[in-house]
Design an enzyme around this catalytic site. Structure first.
Site, mmCIF file in Angstrom:
data_model
loop_
_atom_site.group_PDB
_atom_site.id
_atom_site.type_symbol
_atom_site.label_atom_id
_atom_site.label_comp_id
_atom_site.label_asym_id
_atom_site.label_seq_id
_atom_site.Cartn_x
_atom_site.Cartn_y
_atom_site.Cartn_z
ATOM 1 N N TYR A 33 -90.864 -0.823 -9.504
ATOM 2 C CA TYR A 33 -89.281 -0.061 -10.091
ATOM 3 C C TYR A 33 -88.474 -0.815 -9.318
ATOM 4 O O TYR A 33 -88.554 -1.858 -8.642
ATOM 5 C CB TYR A 33 -90.021 1.503 -9.524
ATOM 6 C CG TYR A 33 -89.990 1.266 -7.510
ATOM 7 C CD1 TYR A 33 -91.172 0.596 -7.338
ATOM 8 C CD2 TYR A 33 -89.068 1.984 -7.465
ATOM 9 C CE1 TYR A 33 -91.134 0.647 -6.079
ATOM 10 C CE2 TYR A 33 -88.668 2.080 -5.524
ATOM 11 C CZ TYR A 33 -90.220 1.246 -5.002
ATOM 12 O OH TYR A 33 -90.057 1.348 -3.940
ATOM 13 N N ARG A 52 -84.278 -8.881 -10.315
ATOM 14 C CA ARG A 52 -85.913 -8.937 -9.461
ATOM 15 C C ARG A 52 -86.646 -7.722 -10.407
ATOM 16 O O ARG A 52 -88.142 -8.526 -9.892
ATOM 17 C CB ARG A 52 -85.477 -7.880 -7.775
ATOM 18 C CG ARG A 52 -86.354 -7.429 -7.702
ATOM 19 C CD ARG A 52 -86.326 -7.079 -5.719
ATOM 20 N NE ARG A 52 -85.603 -5.935 -6.124
ATOM 21 C CZ ARG A 52 -85.273 -4.679 -5.022
ATOM 22 N NH1 ARG A 52 -84.587 -5.633 -3.976
ATOM 23 N NH2 ARG A 52 -84.932 -3.060 -4.565
ATOM 24 N N ARG A 100 -108.865 5.458 -18.997
ATOM 25 C CA ARG A 100 -108.971 4.335 -17.485
ATOM 26 C C ARG A 100 -109.737 3.273 -17.445
ATOM 27 O O ARG A 100 -111.125 3.557 -17.421
ATOM 28 C CB ARG A 100 -109.532 5.986 -16.444
ATOM 29 C CG ARG A 100 -108.927 4.879 -15.290
ATOM 30 C CD ARG A 100 -109.413 6.123 -14.092
ATOM 31 N NE ARG A 100 -109.559 6.284 -12.722
ATOM 32 C CZ ARG A 100 -109.589 5.289 -12.440
ATOM 33 N NH1 ARG A 100 -111.171 5.050 -12.629
ATOM 34 N NH2 ARG A 100 -109.654 4.406 -10.663
ATOM 35 N N HIS A 102 -109.998 -0.869 -15.072
ATOM 36 C CA HIS A 102 -108.772 -1.568 -13.860
ATOM 37 C C HIS A 102 -108.602 -2.436 -14.580
ATOM 38 O O HIS A 102 -107.826 -2.616 -14.605
ATOM 39 C CB HIS A 102 -110.121 -1.773 -13.185
ATOM 40 C CG HIS A 102 -110.611 -0.846 -12.071
ATOM 41 N ND1 HIS A 102 -111.030 0.578 -12.265
ATOM 42 C CD2 HIS A 102 -110.231 -0.763 -10.531
ATOM 43 C CE1 HIS A 102 -110.709 0.795 -11.133
ATOM 44 N NE2 HIS A 102 -110.356 0.671 -10.034
ATOM 45 N N LYS A 149 -92.336 -5.089 -6.408
ATOM 46 C CA LYS A 149 -91.548 -3.824 -6.095
ATOM 47 C C LYS A 149 -91.975 -2.967 -6.416
ATOM 48 O O LYS A 149 -91.828 -2.502 -7.846
ATOM 49 C CB LYS A 149 -90.172 -4.200 -6.380
ATOM 50 C CG LYS A 149 -89.298 -2.276 -5.678
ATOM 51 C CD LYS A 149 -87.574 -2.700 -5.741
ATOM 52 C CE LYS A 149 -87.743 -0.985 -5.147
ATOM 53 N NZ LYS A 149 -87.545 -1.197 -3.981
ATOM 54 N N GLU A 182 -90.772 -5.407 7.836
ATOM 55 C CA GLU A 182 -89.743 -4.739 7.652
ATOM 56 C C GLU A 182 -90.263 -3.198 7.706
ATOM 57 O O GLU A 182 -90.976 -3.049 8.206
ATOM 58 C CB GLU A 182 -89.498 -5.197 5.827
ATOM 59 C CG GLU A 182 -91.222 -4.776 4.681
ATOM 60 C CD GLU A 182 -90.851 -4.812 3.652
ATOM 61 O OE1 GLU A 182 -89.571 -4.938 2.780
ATOM 62 O OE2 GLU A 182 -91.647 -5.395 2.301
#
Ligand code: PDD
Length: 284
Positions: A33, A52, A100, A102, A149, A182
């Site tokens: 995101y 990014r 589903r 992995h 991210k 952070e």
């Protein structure tokens, strides 16, 4: 005015926008995101945010559902349709919908794209900047690729909740060696006892914050001495100033770490200068 979201090629009412129950974003947090600030209807630091996003996709071997020009258009259109003057635009891409399992789905699986935008009350941000905020520290518990991210944010969610329960704005993660990495959703900075601005260097332990990256050249321009080096919790407590950065808020001064007063206990001058310089340079 009803909010509008962009979901896989269509603008739909925000209240009823949906993704499939087998979306890998829902099943595995298998997604990335970006969050971009909007000021005066303009996207702030759009280029580095999109760079990014590309990097996060590449690192996770995901493909983008749309080209960069189309994505820019959708971001603008979502801001426009929601009449956001000051706010945020949020972009999320997942590896798509598949039974589903992995391992990666078949190469033809279309990634999911969701874009939303919302207004924010700038007065609230101004009030935080005027008083400063508190942070608390918490042991680092995230995975080894915090530079990506990803929407896999469980440790960040728990850290933010911990901060709220302690009456703080943010939690700072602390690595095994006692160094701050952070915040749950912000980068961490101090002006150390020697008067140097310190922030952890880029690497797998932190998100390469776009605001962080834009603040660095401003330090040079303003003649603020910078030492891109990790700091410990003890160094933070002995600091003259501390602050955090994120796209949504720019620069926010910190007045206490774990209930230890920082500097005078009031927002510091370097945070104020950098915060002002950041927003001024965005509007030039
Ligand atoms: N958070 N570190 C983490 C873990 C973050 O999630 C963020 C951003 C930052 C600051 O990065 P930037 O300057 O690019 O916003 C640092 C966003 C705003 C969020 O998750 O909502």
């Amino acid at each position: 005015m009803p909010r509008i979201a962009y979901v896989n090629g269509r603008y739909v009412p925000h209240a009823t926008g949906q993704v499939h129950i087998e979306d890998r974003g829902f099943q595995f947090a298998d997604g990335v995101y970006e969050v971009c600030a909007v000021r005066g209807g303009q996207l702030i630091d759009e280029e580095p945010h999109l760079r990014r996003l590309d990097r996060s996709l590449n690192e996770l071997r995901m493909r983008s559902p749309v080209g960069s020009a189309a994505l820019r258009h959708v971001m603008r259109e979502t801001v426009r349709r929601n009449r956001v003057a000051d706010g945020l635009v949020y972009v999320q891409i997942s590896r798509g919908v598949a039974p589903r399992d992995h391992g990666f789905p078949s190469a033809e699986t279309e990634p999911t794209l969701v874009v939303t935008a919302r207004s924010i009350a700038l007065e609230k941000y101004a009030a935080w900047a005027a008083t400063g905020v508190k942070v608390v520290t918490i042991p680092e518990s995230r995975w080894a690729r915090c530079d990506i991210k990803s929407t896999a944010l469980l440790a960040n969610v728990l850290a933010k909740q911990h901060a709220r329960e302690k009456g703080a704005f943010e939690s700072w993660f602390v690595d095994r060696d006692g160094f701050v990495t952070e915040g749950a959703s912000t980068n961490a900075w101090i002006v150390d006892a020697a008067g140097k601005l310190r922030t952890r260097p880029l690497g797998h332990a932190i998100l390469p914050g776009i605001t962080r990256g834009e603040i660095l050249p401003l330090c040079r321009q303003l003649g603020i001495e910078l030492d891109e080096r990790a700091f410990t919790v003890e160094e933070a407590k002995a600091a003259r100033e501390a602050f955090l950065t994120a796209a949504s808020i720019g620069v926010l001064p910190i007045t206490a770490v774990d209930d230890c007063k920082i500097g005078t206990g009031r927002p510091g001058p370097i945070a104020a200068r950098l915060g002002e310089a950041y927003w001024t340079s965005r509007s030039e």
